[in-house]
Design a protein around this motif. Sequence first.
Motif, mmCIF file in Angstrom:
data_model
loop_
_atom_site.group_PDB
_atom_site.id
_atom_site.type_symbol
_atom_site.label_atom_id
_atom_site.label_comp_id
_atom_site.label_asym_id
_atom_site.label_seq_id
_atom_site.Cartn_x
_atom_site.Cartn_y
_atom_site.Cartn_z
ATOM 1 N N ARG A 88 57.668 56.171 5.902
ATOM 2 C CA ARG A 88 58.004 54.941 6.626
ATOM 3 C C ARG A 88 57.776 53.673 5.831
ATOM 4 N NH1 ARG A 88 60.055 56.038 11.764
ATOM 5 N NH2 ARG A 88 59.650 58.238 12.171
ATOM 6 N N GLY A 89 57.252 53.820 4.627
ATOM 7 C CA GLY A 89 57.012 52.620 3.827
ATOM 8 C C GLY A 89 56.061 51.642 4.490
ATOM 9 N N GLN A 90 55.109 52.169 5.286
ATOM 10 C CA GLN A 90 54.127 51.276 5.913
ATOM 11 C C GLN A 90 52.777 51.523 5.263
ATOM 12 O OE1 GLN A 90 54.157 51.356 10.195
ATOM 13 N NE2 GLN A 90 56.369 51.514 10.321
ATOM 14 N N MET A 91 51.972 50.476 5.203
ATOM 15 C CA MET A 91 50.645 50.588 4.584
ATOM 16 C C MET A 91 49.708 51.340 5.524
ATOM 17 S SD MET A 91 50.052 49.161 1.573
ATOM 18 C CE MET A 91 48.421 48.451 1.569
ATOM 19 N N LYS A 92 49.881 52.646 5.546
ATOM 20 C CA LYS A 92 49.083 53.445 6.483
ATOM 21 C C LYS A 92 48.642 54.702 5.790
ATOM 22 C CE LYS A 92 51.272 52.480 10.802
ATOM 23 N NZ LYS A 92 50.360 51.405 11.167
ATOM 24 N N GLY A 119 57.777 61.851 18.571
ATOM 25 C CA GLY A 119 59.011 61.087 18.793
ATOM 26 C C GLY A 119 60.104 61.850 19.509
ATOM 27 N N ARG A 120 61.222 61.188 19.633
ATOM 28 C CA ARG A 120 62.405 61.753 20.306
ATOM 29 C C ARG A 120 62.967 62.925 19.502
ATOM 30 N NH1 ARG A 120 61.611 56.727 19.729
ATOM 31 N NH2 ARG A 120 61.845 55.221 21.422
ATOM 32 N N THR A 126 60.489 55.207 16.204
ATOM 33 C CA THR A 126 61.006 54.042 15.459
ATOM 34 C C THR A 126 59.895 53.505 14.553
ATOM 35 O OG1 THR A 126 60.240 52.446 17.090
ATOM 36 C CG2 THR A 126 62.444 53.392 17.454
ATOM 37 N N ASN A 127 60.288 52.701 13.576
ATOM 38 C CA ASN A 127 59.280 52.096 12.697
ATOM 39 C C ASN A 127 58.323 51.200 13.487
ATOM 40 O OD1 ASN A 127 60.082 53.378 10.386
ATOM 41 N ND2 ASN A 127 61.539 51.758 9.825
#
Length: 251
Positions: A88-92, A119-120, A126-127
Motif C-alpha cells: 500500500r505504500g504506507q508508512m506502516k 476487505g471486500r 481501500t487505502n
Amino acid sequence: MIPATGAPVVILVEPQLAENIGMTARAMANFGLSELRLVAPRNGWPKKGVREAASGATHVLDGATVHATLPEAIADLTCLLATTARERGQMKRVLLPDAAMAETAGRIAQGEKVGVMFGRERVGLTNDEVSLADAIVTFPVTDEFPSLNLAQAVLLVGYEWRRAAGLARPRFTGETRALPATREALLALFSSLEETLAGAGFYPPEKRAIIARNMRDMLHRMNLTEQDVRTFRGALRALERRSRRPPPEAV
Ligand code: SAH
C-alpha cells in the motif's frame, strides 16, 4: 495468560457473499474468536444462506453487530490490524500473521482491545481504510496467486491467534502407551534371546559378541514395554520347547 474472554475482534468491511460471512463465523468459532462486526454488508442483512454456511456457529452470528461505517465499528479498539495481499505504500509495519497475533496476544493480556479487519471479496480494503490501521498483516502467499478467500483469511488469523494465545493443544492424545520396560526386563530378554540363538547355532563363533551387541541396539530402538518383553520371551520359550522335542520319526 490471556483471559478467556480476550480475543481479537473480526471486522468484515462490506462483505458480499452469505457463504463467506457464514464461513467466517465458523472459522472464528473453530479457533475461539467470538466478536464479529460487519460494516455495511452488501445487499442487506440478515442474508439468506449465512446460517447454513456457519454450520452451527450460530452464537457468533447471533452476536454479530452491523455498523454503518468503519469508524463506528472500530471506535472502542485500541489497536487495529488491516489484512491485505497488496503493498500500500504506507508508512506502516507489515507483519506476517504469526507475529501479528503474538503482538495481539501481548496487547490483549495488557487489557487492550484489538481488531483485525478484512476487505471486500472483489476489491479488498481501500487505502483510506488501511490508513486507519496500526499495522498491516499479510500472508506469505505466492506472487502468482496472492489473494485468499475472505473466510479462509479469517481462518488463518484465527489459527495463528490460537497458537499465539498458547491455546493450541491437541484435543486428544494418541493411545496411552505403557511405560518402557525396565533394564532388568530387557537384560533378561537379551540373555534368553542370545542363549536361544547360540543353542540354534546362529552365531559364527568369532562374531557372537558383535552380533549380540547389534541385536541389543535393534531391540533398544523398538522401545519395548514390559508387556512387549513378556510376549517376546514367551515366544522364545515356545520356540525352545519345540526345538527340544524329539524329531518326528522318519517314515
Ligand atoms: N481482490 C482483493 C482481495 C480480496 S480477498 C484484493 O486484491 O485486495 C478478501 C480479503 O481477504 C482481503 O481484503 C484481505 O482482508 C484478506 N486477504 C486475502 N488474501 C490475503 C493475503 N494474501 N494477505 C492478507 N490478507 C488477505
